[in-house]
Write a protein that holds these residues in place. Structure first.
Motif: not given
Length: 147
Positions: A13-39
């Motif tokens: 759970v702690l590691a997923t929180a850290a990973m999620s921060a990376v994913m949110l940063a990537g989303d804010r940078a316009g690199l993600m499109g939809d987030q994979p967990p949402k898809r």
């Protein structure tokens, strides 16, 4: 064994929180499109598998943390009581990324395989899984010291 599973799930759970921060940063940078967990959540909800649905974001987040906890528990169980090297955690995180995004996720038609997906999304996801694995090893080691 139960103790290892619980500590591994907590570390996951702690590691997923850290990973999620990376994913949110990537989303804010316009690199993600939809987030994979949402898809992934969208694909399992009733209706057309590629159209947005109410609740998919929350369900995706819950599923993401649940998957991270389960993978963390498996890591702790497989590794045993020895100290987990961070490099082993990183390799584990990358293995999860590869098996998921080159394997079951494209096989279910949710996202394309790695080489055919948005390059930015897969770069962020690979980085996120490196962070997940490193944090998982560190967290499991720290949580085991507490007991």
């Amino acid at each position: 064994m139960t103790h290892d599973l619980i500590r591994g799930a907590e570390g996951g759970v702690l590691a997923t929180a850290a990973m999620s921060a990376v994913m949110l940063a990537g989303d804010r940078a316009g690199l993600m499109g939809d987030q994979p967990p949402k898809r992934i959540a969208r694909a399992f909800l009733p209706g057309h598998r590629h159209r947005p649905k109410p609740g998919e974001g929350v369900l995706g987040a819950v599923a993401h943390f649940g998957f991270g906890a389960a993978c963390g528990a498996a890591f702790a169980l497989l590794h045993g009581r020895r100290r987990a090297p961070v490099t082993l955690g990183v390799a584990y995180g990358l293995a999860i990324w590869f098996v998921s995004y080159q394997g079951w996720v494209p096989k279910l038609g949710i996202l394309p395989p790695i080489a055919q997906d948005r390059p930015g999304r897969q770069a962020v996801m690979a980085t996120g899984h490196v962070v997940y694995g490193a944090m998982l090893a560190l967290a499991v080691n720290a949580l085991r010291r507490e007991t």
